[in-house]
Scaffold this active site. Sequence first.
Site, mmCIF file in Angstrom:
data_model
loop_
_atom_site.group_PDB
_atom_site.id
_atom_site.type_symbol
_atom_site.label_atom_id
_atom_site.label_comp_id
_atom_site.label_asym_id
_atom_site.label_seq_id
_atom_site.Cartn_x
_atom_site.Cartn_y
_atom_site.Cartn_z
ATOM 1 N N CYS A 79 0.851 -1.191 0.000
ATOM 2 C CA CYS A 79 0.000 0.000 0.000
ATOM 3 C C CYS A 79 0.885 1.238 0.000
ATOM 4 O O CYS A 79 1.931 1.275 0.645
ATOM 5 C CB CYS A 79 -0.964 0.001 1.180
ATOM 6 S SG CYS A 79 -0.297 0.655 2.719
ATOM 7 N N GLU A 80 0.451 2.231 -0.766
ATOM 8 C CA GLU A 80 1.299 3.420 -0.893
ATOM 9 C C GLU A 80 1.209 4.331 0.332
ATOM 10 O O GLU A 80 2.001 5.250 0.468
ATOM 11 C CB GLU A 80 0.951 4.191 -2.169
ATOM 12 C CG GLU A 80 -0.404 4.869 -2.168
ATOM 13 C CD GLU A 80 -0.682 5.568 -3.505
ATOM 14 O OE1 GLU A 80 0.019 5.275 -4.480
ATOM 15 O OE2 GLU A 80 -1.599 6.396 -3.530
ATOM 16 N N HIS A 81 0.265 4.093 1.216
ATOM 17 C CA HIS A 81 0.151 4.954 2.393
ATOM 18 C C HIS A 81 1.079 4.539 3.515
ATOM 19 O O HIS A 81 1.538 5.361 4.291
ATOM 20 C CB HIS A 81 -1.305 4.950 2.906
ATOM 21 C CG HIS A 81 -2.271 5.436 1.880
ATOM 22 N ND1 HIS A 81 -3.470 4.811 1.613
ATOM 23 C CD2 HIS A 81 -2.195 6.481 1.027
ATOM 24 C CE1 HIS A 81 -4.096 5.458 0.650
ATOM 25 N NE2 HIS A 81 -3.344 6.473 0.275
ATOM 26 N N HIS A 82 1.336 3.238 3.639
ATOM 27 C CA HIS A 82 2.159 2.752 4.742
ATOM 28 C C HIS A 82 3.315 1.877 4.285
ATOM 29 O O HIS A 82 4.112 1.437 5.098
ATOM 30 C CB HIS A 82 1.296 1.952 5.731
ATOM 31 C CG HIS A 82 0.085 2.685 6.206
ATOM 32 N ND1 HIS A 82 -1.147 2.601 5.582
ATOM 33 C CD2 HIS A 82 -0.082 3.553 7.238
ATOM 34 C CE1 HIS A 82 -2.023 3.378 6.204
ATOM 35 N NE2 HIS A 82 -1.410 3.970 7.214
ATOM 36 N N GLN A 120 -5.596 -0.301 -3.732
ATOM 37 C CA GLN A 120 -6.286 -1.416 -4.386
ATOM 38 C C GLN A 120 -7.190 -0.943 -5.527
ATOM 39 O O GLN A 120 -7.302 -1.594 -6.566
ATOM 40 C CB GLN A 120 -7.084 -2.206 -3.335
ATOM 41 C CG GLN A 120 -7.677 -3.496 -3.886
ATOM 42 C CD GLN A 120 -8.425 -4.280 -2.828
ATOM 43 O OE1 GLN A 120 -8.037 -4.295 -1.660
ATOM 44 N NE2 GLN A 120 -9.499 -4.937 -3.226
ATOM 45 N N HIS A 148 -5.431 -6.117 3.930
ATOM 46 C CA HIS A 148 -4.408 -5.082 4.052
ATOM 47 C C HIS A 148 -3.748 -5.142 5.420
ATOM 48 O O HIS A 148 -4.411 -4.959 6.445
ATOM 49 C CB HIS A 148 -5.045 -3.706 3.849
ATOM 50 C CG HIS A 148 -5.533 -3.491 2.441
ATOM 51 N ND1 HIS A 148 -4.966 -2.568 1.597
ATOM 52 C CD2 HIS A 148 -6.504 -4.116 1.727
ATOM 53 C CE1 HIS A 148 -5.582 -2.614 0.414
ATOM 54 N NE2 HIS A 148 -6.519 -3.541 0.477
ATOM 55 N N CYS A 150 -1.891 -3.039 6.744
ATOM 56 C CA CYS A 150 -1.940 -1.757 7.467
ATOM 57 C C CYS A 150 -3.224 -1.642 8.280
ATOM 58 O O CYS A 150 -3.272 -0.898 9.260
ATOM 59 C CB CYS A 150 -1.768 -0.576 6.513
ATOM 60 S SG CYS A 150 -3.055 -0.395 5.282
HETATM 61 ZN ZN ZN Z 1 -2.006 1.299 4.095
#
Ligand code: ZN
Length: 187
Positions: A79-82, A120, A148, A150
């Site tokens: 995931c690009e956020h975490h 996603q 996920h 995260c």
């Molecule tokens: Zn994430």
Amino acid sequence: MKEPDEKKIAALVKKLLVELGEDPERDGLKRTPLRVAKSLAFLTRGYRQNLKAVVNNAKFASGTNHMVILKDIELYSLCEHHMLPFYGRCAIGYISKGKVLGVSKLARIVDMFARRLQIQERLTEEIADAVMEESGAEGVGVVIRAKHLCMMMRGVEKQNSEMTTSAVLGSFRSDEKVRSEFLSLIR
Ligand code: ZN
């Protein structure tokens, strides 16, 4: 895009370990920065691939326009956020217009986009667009179900939630019957 500099990444990981309160010189961690660098290079190798090379013209003539389905394609992404993993399964369906793609190429298309920092929703759309572009199909449907880390390891700590995303193009979007045939075939 050029290959990432593993030495540079390793140096950054070493700094990160120090900042986290670890001793990067202790036995167990000595080779960790380089391992992480190699691992990250692998997990993001999709940035260095392109659709034409991945499909490599593996297209075959097909007389009838029928629905082709490939499901349970394993998928691992970050995931690009975490920068934590999300993983699950992907199903792809399309109605060919005279030519079909080699089955293994569908899986390779999934990997090419999954081995990047992703969300996603975008991953699902990128796969659908790529299959549409390469197959020249009259319609494409893609469904991804994924968990996920995260969400599971941090934040809301919901261990069993699974996210489902879908993207439909062409006749899969415009024709209710086609869409429901697809959905029932991948169930
Ligand atoms: Zn994430």
